[in-house]
Structures are given as structure tokens and as C-alpha cells.
Design a protein around this motif. Structure first.
Motif, short mmCIF file in Angstrom:
data_model
loop_
_atom_site.label_atom_id
_atom_site.label_comp_id
_atom_site.label_asym_id
_atom_site.label_seq_id
_atom_site.Cartn_x
_atom_site.Cartn_y
_atom_site.Cartn_z
N MET A 72 -28.47 33.18 -85.00
CA MET A 72 -29.07 33.47 -86.30
C MET A 72 -30.43 34.16 -86.13
O MET A 72 -30.77 35.05 -86.92
N VAL A 73 -31.18 33.78 -85.11
CA VAL A 73 -32.44 34.46 -84.82
C VAL A 73 -32.16 35.94 -84.53
O VAL A 73 -32.87 36.83 -85.01
N GLU A 74 -31.12 36.19 -83.75
CA GLU A 74 -30.75 37.57 -83.43
C GLU A 74 -30.30 38.32 -84.68
O GLU A 74 -30.65 39.49 -84.87
N GLU A 75 -29.54 37.66 -85.53
CA GLU A 75 -29.11 38.29 -86.80
C GLU A 75 -30.32 38.67 -87.65
O GLU A 75 -30.39 39.78 -88.20
N VAL A 76 -31.26 37.75 -87.78
CA VAL A 76 -32.45 38.01 -88.59
C VAL A 76 -33.26 39.16 -88.00
O VAL A 76 -33.73 40.05 -88.72
N LYS A 77 -33.39 39.18 -86.69
CA LYS A 77 -34.19 40.22 -86.03
C LYS A 77 -33.54 41.59 -86.19
O LYS A 77 -34.24 42.60 -86.33
N ARG A 78 -32.23 41.64 -86.17
CA ARG A 78 -31.56 42.94 -86.36
C ARG A 78 -31.67 43.42 -87.79
O ARG A 78 -31.77 44.62 -88.05
N ALA A 79 -31.66 42.47 -88.72
CA ALA A 79 -31.80 42.84 -90.13
C ALA A 79 -33.23 43.25 -90.45
O ALA A 79 -33.46 44.16 -91.26
N TYR A 80 -34.20 42.57 -89.81
CA TYR A 80 -35.62 42.84 -90.05
C TYR A 80 -36.33 42.94 -88.71
O TYR A 80 -36.96 41.99 -88.25
N PRO A 81 -36.26 44.10 -88.05
CA PRO A 81 -36.79 44.25 -86.69
C PRO A 81 -38.28 43.95 -86.56
O PRO A 81 -38.74 43.53 -85.50
N ASP A 82 -39.04 44.16 -87.62
CA ASP A 82 -40.49 43.94 -87.55
C ASP A 82 -40.91 42.55 -88.02
O ASP A 82 -42.11 42.26 -88.11
N ALA A 83 -39.95 41.70 -88.32
CA ALA A 83 -40.27 40.38 -88.86
C ALA A 83 -40.93 39.50 -87.80
O ALA A 83 -40.60 39.57 -86.61
N ASP A 84 -41.87 38.68 -88.24
CA ASP A 84 -42.50 37.67 -87.42
C ASP A 84 -41.76 36.35 -87.67
O ASP A 84 -41.69 35.88 -88.81
N ILE A 85 -41.21 35.76 -86.61
CA ILE A 85 -40.33 34.60 -86.76
C ILE A 85 -40.97 33.35 -86.19
O ILE A 85 -41.36 33.31 -85.02
N THR A 86 -41.05 32.31 -87.02
CA THR A 86 -41.50 30.99 -86.60
C THR A 86 -40.31 30.04 -86.64
O THR A 86 -39.52 30.07 -87.58
#
Length: 378
Positions: A72-86
Motif C-alpha cells: 500500500m505504501v508503494e501504491e500511494v507513492k506511485r499515485a503521489y510521487p512527491d507525497a511525504d509519508i508517515t
């Protein structure tokens, strides 16, 4: 990556105690349900933002769930490449969270110090999106409510009474593999999943010998219902060495070291080359140990999911748990189970009333060896 210091040598005894503490579970129910219900009375659902820049994911247990979360982290990063994830986790799964790529910050929630932990979380600042991947813990709902965020998405289960504070409520189903429930949570946030699977492979090889990894210890709640017989493991190790000439490595966390050594001593007395590696390697290094093994055989637990995520030939022994709900996510994996009519009796991880897990006792060594031969031939 930003994170608070914590021991990364697998799962310690204190971490297991925090996860399986009956008092904490009762407090989670008795205090969490009325608290979330009252907080929900003052909650006004917000509209979904057009985009997300800062995203918080909440997963407070366990290692296997966290490995599924990695997709899911990978899915989120591909959808929003510039997102900052906590990722907000617990002591139980913090070491595993720190192994995940694309995570910018790891915040460990200490269950025995909730007010102190909430103060730290409140200081994290504003988020555009909160995704709560916990299907039942009410403390996750409290964490979600405490976070300053534009949009909050969490699971709805009629038997857990924890959904009142979310802007989007996603049904959590016992009929789906947990990764499908997670994907549905992404859909609740307007993120279309690509169907990615956990992938934690590494180029780092630590051992050069030919070996098989056996993981005997289920860990977590209801471990007795997911445990195979000692006699079965000993005979399996003997046949693996005789047929494939491999050394036997017994894996586990620091809390399993003593018991794993007892098994190791018995194998060595029988002339089987065996080594106890329980607690020897960090979870990060275990990716290499598992990936470069000839084979991994494990009960349904975090190491099973880890082995699937690194693509090693894997045989997973299932008893009280269903492979439909919690099976390994890999084409190189095979599942063995006895197929009794009472299977499965665990979905969320703690609801079984079984005191005599005959489903695991009925799994025989020939059944496991048959799956091993098939997975190695594939």
C-alpha cells in the motif's frame, strides 16, 4: 527517514506482551468504544481533497500485516510521487516499518503510555490524508481523531464500533484477503490501486551455503492454534537434509531463542546440521536470509509473509487461519492444511475458542514434503 530509536532485532518479549496484553485489549474495548462514539457525535464528515501532499498511515500491529502494508505504501507513492509519508505504528511492528521503502517518518505509539504518545503525534503537524489500516483496534480510531488532517479513512465493522470519526468508512470483510481490504481502503481515499504485491527483495546476500529456513513460532495472539508439532518439525528437518543436502536454520525472534536452541540441539544429536538463528539477525537482514534460502517452511506468521515478499520457494502451514484471508502472496508459495471442517476459526487473529488445535496436529510430514517437492519443481 525520521524515527525514534527502537530495538530492531525482531520481536522482543516485551513487544509481544504489549500486543497480547489482555488488560490493554479490555481497555481498548471498554474505553475506546464509548470514547469514539462520543467523539463521532461532534464529527462532521469532510469533503475529499483533490490531491495529497502529506499522508499518514496507521498500523499498530503486526509484522505480517506491516509487510502487506508495504504494498500500500508503494501504491500511494506511485499515485503521489512527491507525497511525504508517515507511518504510525507500535513497538510490535516498528522494526518492520523501518524496513519499508518510501516511508519518510516512523512514529512509534507506545500503548502503555497513550497520553505521551498522543502528544507526540499531535506535534506531527497537518496531514492531507489519514489512512487507518486497523480493522478492530479502537486506539487506532483515537489516533486518527487526534491527528490534524483534512480527510480520514478507516474500516467499518459492525462488531467493533470504531468507525464514527472517519470521513470515509470502508467495509472490512472476512471473505477477502487482507490485501484486498487494504486496497479497498485506498479506494475510499480516491486512490485506484494497481494490484501491487509486497516486494522486499534485496541484492545483499549474507550466507553462501545451501540452507533451508524453518520457522516454528507463530507469535501474536492464538499462537497455540497456529503451531505445528515438534515431532513434525524434527522429522521434516531430517527429510529435508537427507533429500536436498541442506543445512537447517531455525528462525525466530529474541523471545524464541531458548526454545529454538532446544530444537536445534535435538536435530544436531540426530546428525542433522542445524543452526539456531532466532534473534540473531535484524528484520532487515532477515530479508537476505530468507530470499537466498533454497526453501522456507513456516507457520502462518510474519516470517511467512516476509518469505513471500522476497520471492523464495515457500511452504506455509495453515491451521486455524484461512489462506484465503491470510495466505502468502507469492506465485512461489504453496499452502498445506489438514482440511478439517472446523477450519478456519481465526480471521482477525484472536476470536478462536479452540483449545485443541487438531487442524495442525493432522498436518503430516508427507503432506508438507509433497508441497515442498511441487514448489521446488515449479
Amino acid at each position: 527517514m525520521v524515527y525514534s530509536a527502537i530495538n530492531e532485532k525482531g520481536i522482543s518479549k516485551s513487544m509481544k506482551t504489549e500486543r497480547n496484553n489482555p488488560l490493554l485489549k479490555r481497555l481498548d474495548k471498554w474505553i475506546g468504544i464509548p470514547a469514539l462514539y462520543l467523539l463521532g457525535k461532534f464529527h462532521h464528515p469532510q469533503a475529499r481533497p483533490q490531491t495529497y501532499r502529506r499522508i499518514a498511515l496507521i498500523k499498530t500491529a503486526a509484522v505480517g500485516d506491516t509487510i502487506i502494508l508495504s504494498a500500500m505504501v508503494e501504491e500511494v507513492k506511485r499515485a503521489y510521487p512527491d507525497a511525504d509519508i508517515t507511518v504510525i505504528c507500535s513497538k510490535n511492528n516498528a522494526a518492520m516499518v523501518k524496513c519499508l521503502p518510501h516511508v519518510n517518518r516512523v512514529e512509534t505509539f507506545v500503548m502503555k503510555r497513550p497520553w505521551q504518545s498522543l502528544r507526540r503525534i499531535g506535534a506531527l503537524g497537518h496531514y492531507d490524508l489519514v489512512l487507518d489500516f486497523g480493522p478492530w483496534p479502537r486506539i487506532n480510531g483515537v489516533i486518527s481523531w487526534w491527528l490534524d488532517a483534512d480527510y480520514k479513512v478507516g474500516f467499518y465493522r459492525p462488531d467493533t464500533h470504531r468507525h464514527y470519526i472517519y470521513d470515509a468508512k470502508v467495509e472490512h470483510s472476512d471473505c477477502l484477503h487482507e490485501i484486498e481490504n487494504y486496497r479497498n481502503l485506498l479506494r475510499g481515499a480516491g486512490i485506484a490501486p494497481m494490484g501491487l504485491l509486497p516486494d522486499l527483495r534485496t541484492d545483499k546476500r549474507l550466507l553462501s551455503s545451501s540452507y533451508a529456513v524453518l520457522h516454528l513460532f507463530p507469535g501474536g495472539a492464538m499462537d497455540r492454534q497456529r503451531r505445528w508439532t515438534d515431532a513434525g518439525w524434527q522429522e521434516l528437518a531430517k527429510q529435508l537434509h537427507q533429500q536436498y543436502g541442506v543445512q537447517i536454520l531455525l528462525s525466530g525472534g529474541p523471545a524464541d531463542t531458548e526454545e529454538a536452541q532446544e530444537v536445534c540441539d535435538r536435530l544436531q544429536c540426530g546428525g542433522i546440521p542445524a543452526e539456531n538463528i532466532a534473534g540473531k539477525y535484524s528484520l532487515k537482514d532477515m530479508a537476505s536470509i530468507l530470499q537466498y534460502a533454497k526453501l522456507v517452511v513456516s507457520v502462518n506468521t510474519g516470517i511467512m509473509h516476509y518469505a513471500a515478499a522476497v520471492g523464495v520457494p515457500l511452504v506455509a502451514i495453515h491451521g486455524a487461519t484461512s489462506e484465503v484471508r491470510w495466505g502468502p502472496l507469492s506465485e512461489k508459495a504453496r499452502v498445506v492444511k489438514s482440511g478439517l471442517s472446523c477450519q478456519p476459526c481465526i480471521s482477525l487473529g484472536f476470536e478462536s475458542e479452540c483449545t485443541a488445535p487438531v487442524c495442525m496436529e493432522k498436518v503430516t510430514v508427507p503432506m508438507v514434503m509433497e508441497k515442498i517437492e511441487k514448489v521446488l519443481e515449479a
